[in-house]
Design an enzyme around this catalytic site. Structure first.
Site, short mmCIF file in Angstrom:
data_model
loop_
_atom_site.label_atom_id
_atom_site.label_comp_id
_atom_site.label_asym_id
_atom_site.label_seq_id
_atom_site.Cartn_x
_atom_site.Cartn_y
_atom_site.Cartn_z
N CYS A 111 0.81 -1.22 0.00
CA CYS A 111 0.00 0.00 0.00
C CYS A 111 0.85 1.27 0.00
CB CYS A 111 -0.94 0.01 1.20
SG CYS A 111 -2.03 -1.41 1.23
N HIS A 251 -3.60 7.01 2.69
CA HIS A 251 -4.00 5.73 2.09
C HIS A 251 -5.36 5.34 2.67
CE1 HIS A 251 -4.15 1.67 0.84
NE2 HIS A 251 -3.95 1.17 2.04
N ASN A 281 -10.19 -0.38 -0.20
CA ASN A 281 -8.73 -0.31 -0.19
C ASN A 281 -8.20 -0.79 -1.55
OD1 ASN A 281 -5.99 -0.67 0.19
ND2 ASN A 281 -6.19 -1.71 2.16
O1 UT7 Z 1 -3.65 -0.98 4.04
C1 UT7 Z 1 -3.24 -1.71 5.14
C2 UT7 Z 1 -4.11 -2.91 5.14
N1 UT7 Z 1 -5.24 -2.68 5.96
C3 UT7 Z 1 -5.70 -3.63 6.74
O2 UT7 Z 1 -5.14 -4.69 6.79
C4 UT7 Z 1 -6.90 -3.32 7.59
C5 UT7 Z 1 -6.58 -3.28 9.04
N2 UT7 Z 1 -7.62 -3.82 9.87
C6 UT7 Z 1 -8.92 -3.41 9.84
O3 UT7 Z 1 -9.30 -2.55 9.07
C7 UT7 Z 1 -9.88 -4.00 10.83
O4 UT7 Z 1 -9.16 -4.77 11.78
C8 UT7 Z 1 -10.96 -4.92 10.17
C9 UT7 Z 1 -11.93 -4.04 9.38
C10 UT7 Z 1 -10.31 -5.92 9.24
C11 UT7 Z 1 -11.74 -5.65 11.24
O5 UT7 Z 1 -12.34 -4.74 12.13
P1 UT7 Z 1 -12.28 -5.00 13.71
O6 UT7 Z 1 -13.04 -3.91 14.33
O7 UT7 Z 1 -10.84 -5.17 14.08
O8 UT7 Z 1 -13.11 -6.35 13.85
P2 UT7 Z 1 -12.64 -7.75 14.44
O9 UT7 Z 1 -11.70 -8.41 13.52
O10 UT7 Z 1 -12.22 -7.55 15.87
O11 UT7 Z 1 -14.00 -8.52 14.47
C12 UT7 Z 1 -15.09 -8.12 15.33
C13 UT7 Z 1 -16.22 -9.09 15.07
C14 UT7 Z 1 -15.78 -10.56 15.14
O12 UT7 Z 1 -16.84 -11.30 15.72
P3 UT7 Z 1 -16.78 -11.74 17.27
O13 UT7 Z 1 -15.53 -12.56 17.40
O14 UT7 Z 1 -16.74 -10.46 18.05
O15 UT7 Z 1 -18.06 -12.50 17.44
C15 UT7 Z 1 -15.67 -10.95 13.69
O16 UT7 Z 1 -15.89 -12.31 13.47
O17 UT7 Z 1 -16.76 -8.88 13.76
C16 UT7 Z 1 -16.77 -10.13 13.07
N3 UT7 Z 1 -16.57 -9.85 11.65
C17 UT7 Z 1 -17.56 -9.54 10.81
N4 UT7 Z 1 -18.89 -9.44 11.00
C18 UT7 Z 1 -19.64 -9.10 9.95
C19 UT7 Z 1 -15.38 -9.81 10.96
N5 UT7 Z 1 -15.62 -9.48 9.69
C20 UT7 Z 1 -16.97 -9.31 9.57
C21 UT7 Z 1 -17.81 -8.97 8.49
N6 UT7 Z 1 -19.14 -8.86 8.72
N7 UT7 Z 1 -17.35 -8.71 7.26
#
Ligand code: UT7
Length: 324
Positions: A111, A251, A281
């Site tokens: 990125c 970004h 992204n």
């Molecule tokens: O350019 C650099 C690259 N960028 C990245 O790699 C992105 C960096 N990370 C992020 O943007 C965020 O960490 C994410 C958007 C990927 C995830 O957001 P989060 O607030 O960190 O969510 P999480 O991974 O902690 O998940 C929270 C909950 C989980 O459920 P439980 O365990 O609380 O029951 C996930 O299973 O949300 C669930 N979940 C979803 N639910 C609905 C994860 N993805 C989804 C989804 N829809 N698409």
């Protein structure tokens, strides 16, 4: 002084909305908007590939700069979704543009790739070794996105953006570029399959190694801290103050990353350009697409101090200050 003398971008027409994704994985439009700020993203179709997107964006940047293909001395393309592992995508762009005089190579800094390309282009132009350099960030991330994994598939989209770098007294001067990397964290954001370590095999396909994998929460925190620190360092290095920045073009990986960064800096969100809602992204294409859109929206005025900042796989990150 090396300057950006032309900018162009290209997005495929096909739109993949959050509602479309609701039909593919267990997710909701509400979750995606709340956690990422993304509403829709663009996806290539009809056999279009990275070098095609890159070529379209490049032609627009060349037209903007008033530069012909024969005038290009060098093409630097940044992508994590090259047409092939080799030859370089830049060579296909050279072929498609008919830029027969240009040397051509790809760089891989995920990125942050467009900022890395800008830094290399700027150095060649400032040294006098090259007069006209085309830099382009282009991605077909839909080709390496696992549309069965809800944690990643909602984030990524396709697109391309390009810039021409030349010496100029009147155009947008690149005041500085700053690059950083942390290879200790290399595995937190990765496509493990297809290289020397895990060449394509039945097993690599069954284990879904040819798709983007990441530790979302870790990347999230590292992004905010590293981007914030880099902005502060860049400002200081250039003898500026935070309040001198007219617009930050970050970004676009997650709206919450941008919001948290602005909060840490004590800057209002109006100072950050955001278009993640439309494109998700797009990795190395994200910054040049955003510059092009900010300009078209009339947000960039002559003399403005513009901060570009990107963070991604490697880990790599980088910033640049442009006097518009
Ligand atoms: O350019 C650099 C690259 N960028 C990245 O790699 C992105 C960096 N990370 C992020 O943007 C965020 O960490 C994410 C958007 C990927 C995830 O957001 P989060 O607030 O960190 O969510 P999480 O991974 O902690 O998940 C929270 C909950 C989980 O459920 P439980 O365990 O609380 O029951 C996930 O299973 O949300 C669930 N979940 C979803 N639910 C609905 C994860 N993805 C989804 C989804 N829809 N698409």
């Amino acid at each position: 002084m090396a300057s950006i003398t032309g900018i162009g971008s290209y997005l495929p027409n096909k739109i993949l909305t959050n509602y479309d994704l609701e039909k593919m994985v267990d997710t909701t439009d509400e979750w995606i908007i709340q956690r990422t700020g993304i509403r829709e993203r663009r996806i290539v179709e009809n056999g279009m590939i990275t070098s095609d997107l890159a070529t379209e964006a490049s032609l627009r940047a060349m037209e903007d700069a008033g530069v012909t293909a024969e005038e290009l001395d060098m093409i630097i393309s940044s992508t994590i979704t090259p047409d092939h592992i080799f030859p370089s995508t830049s060579c296909y762009i050279q072929q498609k543009l008919g830029a027969t005089r240009a040397s051509a190579f790809d760089i891989l800094a995920a990125c942050a790739g467009f900022i890395y390309a800008m830094s290399i282009g700027q150095s060649f132009v400032n040294s006098g070794a090259m007069k006209t350099v085309l830099i382009v960030g282009a991605e077909c991330l839909s080709k390496i996105t696992d549309y069965t994994d809800r944690a990643t598939c909602v984030l990524f989209g396709d697109g391309a953006g390009a810039a021409i770098i030349q010496k100029s007294r009147t155009k947008h001067e690149i005041l500085s570029t700053n690059l950083a990397a942390d290879g200790i964290q290399a595995d937190v954001l990765i496509m493990p399959g297809g290289g020397a370590k895990n060449p394509a095999s039945l097993e690599s396909v069954q284990q879904r190694m040819h798709y983007i994998q990441f530790k979302g929460k870790e990347v999230f925190k590292l992004a905010i801290n590293n981007i914030t620190n880099m902005i502060l360092e860049t400002v200081e290095k250039n003898g500026l103050r935070l309040k001198d920045i007219d617009l930050i073009i970050p970004h676009q990986s997650n709206l919450r990353i941008i919001e948290a960064t602005m909060e840490k800096l004590g800057l209002p969100m109006e100072k950050a350009f955001v278009n993640i809602d439309k494109y998700g992204n797009t990795s190395s294409a994200s910054i040049p697409i955003a510059i092009d859109e900010a300009r078209k929206e009339g947000l960039l005025h002559k003399g403005n101090i513009v901060m570009l900042v990107a963070f991604g796989g490697g880990l790599t990150w980088g910033s640049s200050i442009i006097r518009w």
